[in-house]
Design a protein around this motif. Structure first.
Motif, PDB file in Angstrom:
ATOM      1  N   ARG A   1       0.822  -1.215   0.000  1.00  0.00           N
ATOM      2  CA  ARG A   1       0.000   0.000   0.000  1.00  0.00           C
ATOM      3  C   ARG A   1       0.855   1.264   0.000  1.00  0.00           C
ATOM      4  O   ARG A   1       0.346   2.359  -0.168  1.00  0.00           O
ATOM      5  N   TYR A   2       2.170   1.102   0.207  1.00  0.00           N
ATOM      6  CA  TYR A   2       3.019   2.293   0.185  1.00  0.00           C
ATOM      7  C   TYR A   2       3.409   2.625  -1.254  1.00  0.00           C
ATOM      8  O   TYR A   2       3.506   1.740  -2.110  1.00  0.00           O
ATOM      9  N   ARG A   3       3.668   3.921  -1.487  1.00  0.00           N
ATOM     10  CA  ARG A   3       3.875   4.400  -2.853  1.00  0.00           C
ATOM     11  C   ARG A   3       5.191   3.944  -3.461  1.00  0.00           C
ATOM     12  O   ARG A   3       6.230   3.943  -2.820  1.00  0.00           O
ATOM     13  N   LYS A   4       5.113   3.605  -4.764  1.00  0.00           N
ATOM     14  CA  LYS A   4       6.326   3.519  -5.564  1.00  0.00           C
ATOM     15  C   LYS A   4       6.482   4.912  -6.148  1.00  0.00           C
ATOM     16  O   LYS A   4       5.544   5.427  -6.757  1.00  0.00           O
ATOM     17  N   THR A   5       7.631   5.546  -5.982  1.00  0.00           N
ATOM     18  CA  THR A   5       7.752   6.937  -6.444  1.00  0.00           C
ATOM     19  C   THR A   5       7.800   7.001  -7.966  1.00  0.00           C
ATOM     20  O   THR A   5       7.479   8.021  -8.547  1.00  0.00           O
ATOM     21  N   THR A   6       8.246   5.909  -8.592  1.00  0.00           N
ATOM     22  CA  THR A   6       8.242   5.775 -10.059  1.00  0.00           C
ATOM     23  C   THR A   6       8.075   4.274 -10.313  1.00  0.00           C
ATOM     24  O   THR A   6       8.157   3.493  -9.353  1.00  0.00           O
ATOM     25  N   PRO A   7       7.897   3.840 -11.564  1.00  0.00           N
ATOM     26  CA  PRO A   7       7.989   2.392 -11.803  1.00  0.00           C
ATOM     27  C   PRO A   7       9.373   1.896 -11.356  1.00  0.00           C
ATOM     28  O   PRO A   7      10.319   2.692 -11.284  1.00  0.00           O
ATOM     29  N   LEU A   8       9.482   0.617 -11.048  1.00  0.00           N
ATOM     30  CA  LEU A   8      10.746   0.096 -10.490  1.00  0.00           C
ATOM     31  C   LEU A   8      11.308  -1.007 -11.403  1.00  0.00           C
ATOM     32  O   LEU A   8      11.465  -2.165 -10.972  1.00  0.00           O
TER      33      LEU A   8
END
Ligand code: T4K
Length: 379
Positions: free
Chosen positions: A337-344
């Motif tokens: 549920r925590y954000r990925k700041t960009t695709p990984l």
């Protein structure tokens, strides 16, 4: 009393920690016993802290703790206060403890990608994420305990400084690792955290260490690890926790330190030998691995299919491999549920292809030979 080993037989297990003997520990144990003082900063803990500071050099302050997970919590609390849900940027490509510590300390993880050049947090991605997320801290990792390139660490520091936030580095497996200039890890950040867990090259059972160059931060770290007490045992500015290392684990640590350089040399030798053997099959080690403490040997397979063949072959030959961190944090239910700041994409690509080979402090030629056979199985 009988003691049963969880795994037995001819199986090569992934780790096989090597405790010092009772004789090696005895003088330090006896010092604690005869002083009748074995926690809350007794004489053996003080001796261990000083010995670690001498070993690391570079004017570092050493704050021993009871494990790296609480060390990370203590570092976050000492440097950022109570989290109140503020964002902490961290890689997804790490062990669960990195995010667990942040959540327990009251922060919200947000994940950044790592670089395919070295597998540590990618400074370009980090810069973008800092601008967008206005985090309270950067909690980055020396992935697999290997030192990140100096230029990368300089970029991390510049980003943190520009944003006026602390940089904490989780170097859990990196005690004894050296960077490209030959310096031991410990001074890469405002606070750097190491694990002395049984499975680490510097193994005392449960234990850890936080290092810093800044004497004022060292005071805050010690306070946060000791309930938040000031000298008069009053808790004023921030609630701490009990993360102290006790003198009995410090006694084991002093004995481990005596022979640690020899242990490192052997582990690095085994790591190089195995990575040479597997290079013929196209598997590559992490850049910088040869100067690392080599907790185990992560190798990047050419493809996901090759990794499956390797794992199947290891299973047939009764050799325990691991695939740390093939479930990156953003894919774990508790953290998704925590954000990925960009695709990984780099995280995903490493996660799909990584395979970790066993390394111990004393590997026989027979054990190394059995592991090497796997490389021929997959060519
Ligand atoms: N940050 C990072 C990046 C980390 O990698 C870690 C820990 C931490 C923070 C937190 O550090 P601590 O709070 O633990 O100080 C193991 C370790 O328990 C863990 O410390 C480590 N990372 C992680 C990478 O590995 P598991 O759950 O995978 O270990 P386990 O029990 O499956 O054991 C691995 C192998 O070692 C098996 O073959 C059994 C063998 N073993 C294990 C122990 C404990 C032994 O032969 N003897 C033993 O005493 O986590």
């Amino acid at each position: 009393m009988t003691y049963e080993l969880p795994t037995s037989g001819q199986r090569i297990r992934f780790q096989r920690p090597d405790l010092p003997s009772l004789n090696e520990v005895a003088p330090h144990w006896e010092a604690a016993r005869s002083a009748h003082w074995y926690s809350n900063g007794g004489p053996v803990l003080a001796a261990f802290s000083s010995a670690i500071e001498r070993y690391l050099g570079s004017d570092l302050h050493a704050v021993p703790v009871n494990n790296a997970t609480s060390g990370l919590m203590v570092a976050l609390r000492a440097l950022c206060g109570t989290g109140r849900g503020a964002t902490v940027l961290m890689p997804s490509y790490t062990f669960a403890a990195t995010a667990t510590a942040a959540v327990w300390a009251g922060f919200t993880p947000a994940f950044v990608d790592v670089s395919e050049d070295h597998w540590h947090a990618d400074p370009a991605m980090l810069q973008e994420a800092v601008e967008r997320e206005t985090p309270a801290a950067l909690l980055l990792c020396s992935t697999y305990g290997v030192a990140p390139p100096r230029a990368t660490v300089r970029s991390w520091s510049a980003i943190a400084e520009h944003a006026n936030i602390p940089l904490i580095v989780d170097s859990a497996a990196g005690f004894g690792s050296r960077d490209e200039c030959g310096n031991r890890l410990g001074g890469q950040a405002d606070a750097e955290v190491f694990s002395f867990h049984a499975t680490k090259p510097f193994a005392i059972g449960e234990g850890g260490l936080v290092t810093t160059r800044d004497p004022d931060i060292a005071v805050e770290l010690r306070r946060a690890a000791n309930f938040g007490f000031h000298n008069d045992r009053i808790v004023r500015s921030g609630v701490g926790m009990n993360a102290k290392m006790d003198d009995l684990h410090a006694a084991i640590g002093l004995a481990v330190l005596d022979r640690f350089d020899e242990v490192l040399k052997r582990r690095q030798g085994y790591g190089s030998r195995l990575s040479d053997a597997f290079s013929a099959a196209g598997l590559s080690p992490q850049p910088g691995m040869s100067a690392g403490a080599v907790q185990f040997l992560p190798l990047l397979c050419k493809t996901k299919e090759q990794r499956s063949r390797l794992l199947a072959s290891a299973d047939r030959r009764a050799i325990e491999l691991r695939t740390y961190f093939s479930d990156p944090l953003h894919s774990m239910p508790a953290f998704s549920r925590y954000r990925k700041t960009t695709p990984l994409p780099v995280t995903e690509s490493l996660a799909a292809r990584i395979a970790c080979l066993p390394i111990y402090s004393d590997m026989s030629a027979g054990v190394l030979g059995r592991i090497e056979q796997l490389s021929t199985d997959i060519q």
